[in-house]
Design an enzyme around this catalytic site. Structure first.
Site, PDB file in Angstrom:
ATOM      1  CG  HIS A 199      -6.325  -0.092 -12.732  1.00  0.00           C
ATOM      2  ND1 HIS A 199      -7.527  -0.585 -13.199  1.00  0.00           N
ATOM      3  CD2 HIS A 199      -6.402  -0.203 -11.381  1.00  0.00           C
ATOM      4  CE1 HIS A 199      -8.284  -0.964 -12.193  1.00  0.00           C
ATOM      5  NE2 HIS A 199      -7.625  -0.729 -11.081  1.00  0.00           N
ATOM      6  CE  LYS A 227     -14.957  -5.731 -12.180  1.00  0.00           C
ATOM      7  NZ  LYS A 227     -14.423  -5.847 -10.867  1.00  0.00           N
ATOM      8  CB  SER A 242      -0.897  -0.003   1.239  1.00  0.00           C
ATOM      9  OG  SER A 242      -1.603   1.220   1.369  1.00  0.00           O
ATOM     10  NE  ARG A 243       0.328   5.701  -4.608  1.00  0.00           N
ATOM     11  CZ  ARG A 243      -0.399   6.212  -5.582  1.00  0.00           C
ATOM     12  NH1 ARG A 243      -1.599   6.695  -5.325  1.00  0.00           N
ATOM     13  NH2 ARG A 243       0.063   6.256  -6.813  1.00  0.00           N
ATOM     14  CG  ASP A 245     -16.942   1.690  -9.977  1.00  0.00           C
ATOM     15  OD1 ASP A 245     -17.708   0.936  -9.355  1.00  0.00           O
ATOM     16  OD2 ASP A 245     -15.773   1.917  -9.613  1.00  0.00           O
ATOM     17  NE  ARG A 263     -21.200  13.520  -7.779  1.00  0.00           N
ATOM     18  CZ  ARG A 263     -22.017  14.189  -6.955  1.00  0.00           C
ATOM     19  NH1 ARG A 263     -22.773  13.528  -6.088  1.00  0.00           N
ATOM     20  NH2 ARG A 263     -22.076  15.507  -7.001  1.00  0.00           N
TER      21      ARG A 263
END
Length: 333
Positions: free
Chosen positions: A80, A98, A37-38, A179, A168
Site C-alpha cells: 500500500h 485496509k 497490474s504488475r 487482515d 501467513r
C-alpha cells in the site's frame, strides 16, 4: 465536477479489486476507465471482464493517467505505501484498502504526501460508510444506551491456511491482526476513539505472524473493549456494545450488518434492518459513493473515514504488534 461522472482507476486485479469494481460499474455516476497490474496479461483479463478501456502492465502508467480522477489501491497491504504513494505523487486521488499500511510510519508518510500534493486520501474502511453502522453510531452518540461501558467484537476464519498463503506470509504483512483484527479495532474506535490502554496476547505461527490475537482496550471513561481475531478458528464474527442504559447486539458479519437489535432498559427490543434499496450487505457502493461525494465537494478527506482516525487505528495496531512480537521484513527493530 459536481455533475460529472467520476473516473476511476483500479490498481491490482485480485478478489477485492474485482468485488469493488463489480459494484462500481453498476453506479451511474462512476466510470472505470483504467486498470493496472504488475502483469499485462492480468490487467488485460481484468479489463476484458469489466469492459475497461485501458489496461496497464505497470502501476506508474496508471498513476500518470490524467483521465483518472481517483485510484482504488487494492494490493495486499504490504504494497500500500508504495502503490498509494506513487499515485499521490503523480497527483491522483486515492482510496486505499485496509489495513491502510503495514505500520504508522508508512501511514503518516501517505497522509503527508496527500497534503503535499493536494490530493484526496481515504482508507477503504467500508464498515464506516455502511448505512446501518452509521445508524448504530448515531444511536450510541445520541445516548440511546447511556454511557458506553463495554465493546466486544471478533473476526476469525477457520483456515487452515498453508504457510505460503498471504495470510501467513510476513513479506505480505500476514497474520490475523492486519487482515481481520482491523475490523474489531476499527469498530471499537469508531464508538470510543483511541484507547488509553492496550493489553494483548497472541499465538504466532512458525513464520512469525499471529494466528490469533486477543486484546483488551481501556479508556479513561472506564470503558473496556474485548477484541479477538483469528486465522485458525472460525468465530461468530459478532459485535455488541453495552452502555449504562442498554445494549446493542449485531449478529454475524458485524462489519456489514443486515440488522442489529437495540435493548433499552424498561423497553421491548427494537430491531433495525438494512434498507433493501441499499443493495446486498457485501456491497461496496456506499464507500464508493462517499469518495465521489467528497471529490465533488472538493474535500481532501472524508468525515466518515477521517485521516486522523486512520492514523489512530494504525497506532493501535502498531502497539498490539509490539506487544505480541510481530515484526515485518524491513521494519526497524
Amino acid at each position: 465536477m459536481a455533475d460529472e461522472r467520476v473516473r476511476w482507476g483500479i490498481l491490482a486485479t485480485g478478489g477485492i479489486a474485482a468485488a469493488f469494481t463489480a459494484d462500481l460499474v453498476d453506479l451511474p455516476d462512476a466510470e472505470v476507465v483504467a486498470v493496472a497490474s504488475r502483469s499485462t496479461e492480468s490487467a488485460k483479463a481484468f479489463a476484458d471482464r469489466f469492459g475497461i478501456g485501458r489496461a496497464y502492465g505497470d502501476w506508474e502508467s496508471l498513476a500518470r493517467d490524467e483521465d483518472v480522477d481517483v485510484i482504488y489501491v487494492a494490493t495486499p497491504h504490504a504494497a500500500h505505501r508504495a502503490a498509494a504513494g506513487l499515485c499521490l505523487e503523480a497527483g491522483r486521488n486515492v482510496l486505499c484498502e485496509k489495513a491502510f499500511t503495514l505500520n504508522l510510519r508508512e501511514a503518516e508518510e501517505l497522509v503527508a504526501l496527500a497534503k503535499e500534493h493536494g490530493g484526496f486520501l481515504m482508507e477503504a474502511m467500508w464498515m464506516y460508510c455502511n448505512p446501518l453502522v452509521r445508524r448504530l453510531k448515531a444511536l450510541v452518540d445520541d445516548g440511546a444506551i447511556g454511557e458506553v461501558r463495554t465493546v466486544q467484537a471478533d473476526f476469525g476464519l477457520a483456515g487452515p491456511f498453508p504457510p505460503a498463503h498471504r495470510l501467513r506470509d510476513p513479506a505480505q504483512g500476514g497474520g490475523a491482526l492486519l487482515d481481520l483484527g482491523v475490523y474489531p479495532v476499527s469498530f471499537a474506535q469508531l464508538l470510543l476513539g483511541e484507547p488509553t490502554g492496550i493489553t494483548s496476547r497472541a499465538v504466532l505461527s512458525e513464520e512469525g505472524v499471529d494466528l490469533q490475537t486477543g486484546a483488551l482496550f481501556t479508556w479513561d471513561s472506564g470503558a473496556l473493549a474485548s477484541l479477538h481475531c483469528s486465522i485458525n478458528g472460525g468465530t461468530a464474527v459478532v459485535a455488541s456494545v453495552t452502555g449504562s442504559k442498554g445494549r446493542i447486539d449485531i449478529p454475524s458479519g458485524f462489519f456489514h450488518p443486515e440488522r442489529f437489535v437495540l435493548h433499552r432498559d424498561g423497553r421491548d427490543p427494537e430491531e433495525f434492518t438494512a434498507d433493501p434499496a441499499d443493495g446486498p450487505r457485501t456491497s461496496f457502493r456506499h464507500e464508493a459513493r462517499e469518495v465521489m461525494r467528497a471529490l465533488r465537494a472538493g474535500e481532501k478527506e472524508s468525515p466518515l473515514v477521517p485521516l486522523d482516525g486512520t492514523l489512530a487505528i494504525m497506532r493501535t495496531l502498531d502497539t498490539i504488534r509490539a506487544q505480541i512480537g510481530v515484526r515485518y521484513p524491513g521494519e526497524a527493530a
